[in-house]
Scaffold this active site. Structure first.
Site, PDB file in Angstrom:
ATOM      1  N   SER A   1      47.253  53.898  33.222  1.00 54.69           N
ATOM      2  CA  SER A   1      46.772  54.528  31.991  1.00 54.69           C
ATOM      3  C   SER A   1      47.131  56.012  31.995  1.00 54.69           C
ATOM      4  O   SER A   1      46.905  56.725  32.971  1.00 54.69           O
ATOM      5  CB  SER A   1      45.244  54.416  31.893  1.00 54.69           C
ATOM      6  OG  SER A   1      44.881  53.078  31.740  1.00 54.69           O
TER       7      SER A   1
ATOM      8  N   SER B   1      41.729  50.332  39.437  1.00 52.59           N
ATOM      9  CA  SER B   1      42.994  49.737  39.906  1.00 52.59           C
ATOM     10  C   SER B   1      43.363  50.310  41.265  1.00 52.59           C
ATOM     11  O   SER B   1      42.552  50.932  41.948  1.00 52.59           O
ATOM     12  CB  SER B   1      44.112  50.035  38.896  1.00 52.59           C
ATOM     13  OG  SER B   1      44.425  51.416  38.900  1.00 52.59           O
TER      14      SER B   1
ATOM     15  N   ARG C   1      50.198  46.893  34.671  1.00 50.79           N
ATOM     16  CA  ARG C   1      49.635  46.142  35.792  1.00 50.79           C
ATOM     17  C   ARG C   1      48.623  45.115  35.277  1.00 50.79           C
ATOM     18  O   ARG C   1      48.138  45.217  34.136  1.00 50.79           O
ATOM     19  CB  ARG C   1      48.959  47.079  36.785  1.00 50.79           C
ATOM     20  CG  ARG C   1      47.878  47.963  36.201  1.00 50.79           C
ATOM     21  CD  ARG C   1      46.945  48.565  37.239  1.00 50.79           C
ATOM     22  NE  ARG C   1      47.530  49.225  38.379  1.00 50.79           N
ATOM     23  CZ  ARG C   1      47.813  50.527  38.457  1.00 50.79           C
ATOM     24  NH1 ARG C   1      47.579  51.310  37.417  1.00 50.79           N
ATOM     25  NH2 ARG C   1      48.322  51.052  39.557  1.00 50.79           N
ATOM     26  N   THR C   2      48.319  44.134  36.105  1.00 47.56           N
ATOM     27  CA  THR C   2      47.208  43.218  35.817  1.00 47.56           C
ATOM     28  C   THR C   2      45.996  43.751  36.564  1.00 47.56           C
ATOM     29  O   THR C   2      46.070  44.033  37.766  1.00 47.56           O
ATOM     30  CB  THR C   2      47.556  41.795  36.300  1.00 47.56           C
ATOM     31  OG1 THR C   2      48.709  41.349  35.579  1.00 47.56           O
ATOM     32  CG2 THR C   2      46.407  40.830  36.041  1.00 47.56           C
TER      33      THR C   2
ATOM     34  N   GLU D   1      31.189  53.661  34.823  1.00 51.44           N
ATOM     35  CA  GLU D   1      30.072  53.831  35.737  1.00 51.44           C
ATOM     36  C   GLU D   1      28.851  54.386  34.990  1.00 51.44           C
ATOM     37  O   GLU D   1      28.968  54.980  33.922  1.00 51.44           O
ATOM     38  CB  GLU D   1      30.436  54.826  36.853  1.00 51.44           C
ATOM     39  CG  GLU D   1      31.628  54.423  37.679  1.00 51.44           C
ATOM     40  CD  GLU D   1      32.937  54.461  36.920  1.00 51.44           C
ATOM     41  OE1 GLU D   1      33.165  55.400  36.133  1.00 51.44           O
ATOM     42  OE2 GLU D   1      33.730  53.515  37.084  1.00 51.44           O
TER      43      GLU D   1
ATOM     44  N   ASN E   1      39.294  62.164  32.358  1.00 50.27           N
ATOM     45  CA  ASN E   1      37.953  62.527  31.862  1.00 50.27           C
ATOM     46  C   ASN E   1      37.076  62.893  33.044  1.00 50.27           C
ATOM     47  O   ASN E   1      37.405  62.577  34.187  1.00 50.27           O
ATOM     48  CB  ASN E   1      37.328  61.326  31.119  1.00 50.27           C
ATOM     49  CG  ASN E   1      37.254  60.090  32.016  1.00 50.27           C
ATOM     50  OD1 ASN E   1      38.253  59.381  32.204  1.00 50.27           O
ATOM     51  ND2 ASN E   1      36.091  59.846  32.589  1.00 50.27           N
TER      52      ASN E   1
END
Ligand code: HPA
Length: 281
Positions: free
Chosen positions: A40, A213, A93-94, A194, A236
Site C-alpha cells: 500500500s 503484511s 500481494r495476497t 488496532e 498514518n
C-alpha cells in the site's frame, strides 16, 4: 517414502514451480536476480527500476489472484536494471486477512525464489505507533514482531531469523539514502485496524510501525534462501495517536503524496543491493 509433513509441503512448492515456469513462458525471461512486492502506497514505485522488459496479468499465473485491495496493481512486471540484472515486480500481494490461507500469502515470494531471485524486497504501508515517525516518511525495517501467531513453514523446519532483514542490505540502503530511519515492524492479522490500547501495547513491545503484511513473506523468503530487505511507508499515526479515525483512503493518499520520493528511493536501493560489482569497487 513421504510422510504427512512432506506431502503438505510439496503442494505449495509445486505450485510455485509451476507459476515460475508459466512466467518464463509468458515473459521469455528465464532467470531473475531479485523481486519486489509493492505494498500500500508503493503502487507506482517500480517505475524507476529500469527498462520494462515484460508485463503480464498476475491473475493468469497459477496461484496469483487479482488485487483484493484498492490501490494495488494486479500486474507482474520484469525490469532490467541499469546493471543488467532482472527484477520481478509483484504488483499486489495476497494478505492473510483475505482468507486464502498462508501458502497463498507467500506464493509470490516462493515463485520469485523458483525463478532464481536471490534478494526479496518487501514494501508496505504502515501506521506509526510512535510520534517520533511522521506520515509520508519511508522506514527501513530492521526487525519484526510477527503477531499473527502463524508461520509459513510446516514441520520441524527451524530457520534462524537473527539477521532476517539482512544487515548487509540495510547498510547498502542507508548508504544510498542516508536519511532513511530504521524501525521494527509489527504484523497483526487485520483487516481491522488496532485499538488505541493495542497501539500503546505495540510501542511497549518494541514496535515502531504496525501493518498487516510482510513478516510471513520475509520468513518464507529467508526459508527459500533469499536475502530480505523491507521498506515501510508511514501512511498514518496509529489509532489514538492522531486526532482522526483511520481509513484506507488515507493510506492511499499518503502513497500518492510520497510518490515522487518512493520510486527513486526504491530504485536506488534495488540498484545498489543487486549491483553485481557491489563490494568490489
Ligand atoms: N494499522 C495497521 N495496518 C496499517 C495501518 C495501521 O495503522 N496503516 C497502514 N496499514
Amino acid at each position: 517414502m513421504t510422510n504427512d509433513t512432506t506431502a503438505a509441503r510439496e503442494h505449495p512448492l509445486a505450485h510455485a514451480l509451476h507459476a515460475a515456469d508459466e512466467i518464463r513462458q509468458m515473459t521469455g525471461v528465464t532467470t531473475i536476480d531479485a523481486s519486489v512486492t509493492l505494498g500500500s502506497g508503493w503502487k507506482s514505485a517500480d517505475q524507476h527500476l529500469g527498462e520494462l522488459v515484460s508485463e503480464i496479468d498476475a491473475a493468469t499465473v497459477t496461484g496469483f489472484r487479482r488485487a483484493a485491495v484498492l490501490g494495488h496493481s494486479g500486474a507482474l512486471r520484469i525490469y532490467r536494471t541499469p546493471h543488467g540484472t532482472h527484477v520481478l515486480v509483484i504488483g499486489a500481494r495476497t494478505h492473510l486477512y483475505e482468507g486464502h490461507g498462508i501458502d497463498a500469502v507467500v506464493h509470490g515470494v516462493r515463485t520469485a525464489a523458483q525463478l532464481g531471485a536471490k534478494t526479496m524486497f518487501l514494501t508496505n504501508g504502515a501506521g506509526a505507533v510512535t510520534t517520533r515517525l511522521s506520515p509520508g516518511q519511508p522506514l527501513l525495517i530492521a526487525d519484526h514482531l510477527n503477531l499473527t501467531a502463524r508461520s509459513p513453514l510446516v514441520g520441524a523446519d527451524f530457520v534462524d531469523l537473527t539477521d532476517l532483514y539482512t544487515s548487509r542490505l540495510r547498510d547498502i540502503a542507508r548508504s544510498v539514502a542516508p536519511d532513511l530511519q530504521e524501525g521494527v515492524y509489527a504484523q497483526l492479522p487485520g483487516p481491522h485496524y488496532e485499538t488505541p490500547a493495542e497501539v500503546r501495547m505495540l510501542a511497549s513491545l518494541g514496535a515502531d510501525v504496525v501493518g498487516m503484511s510482510t513478516t510471513l513473506e520475509a520468513i518464507a523468503a529467508r526459508h527459500s534462501g533469499m536475502d530480505v530487505c523491507a521498506l515501510s511507508l508511514v501512511t498514518n499515526l496509529g489509532a489514538g495517536l492522531q486526532g482522526t479515525i483511520l481509513n484506507h483512503e488515507e493510506v492511499l493518499e499518503a502513497g500518492r503524496a510520497a510518490e515522487a520520493t518512493l520510486g527513486p528511493l526504491l530504485a536506488r536501493v534495488v540498484a545498489a543491493a543487486t549491483n553485481p560489482t557491489e563490494g568490489t569497487d
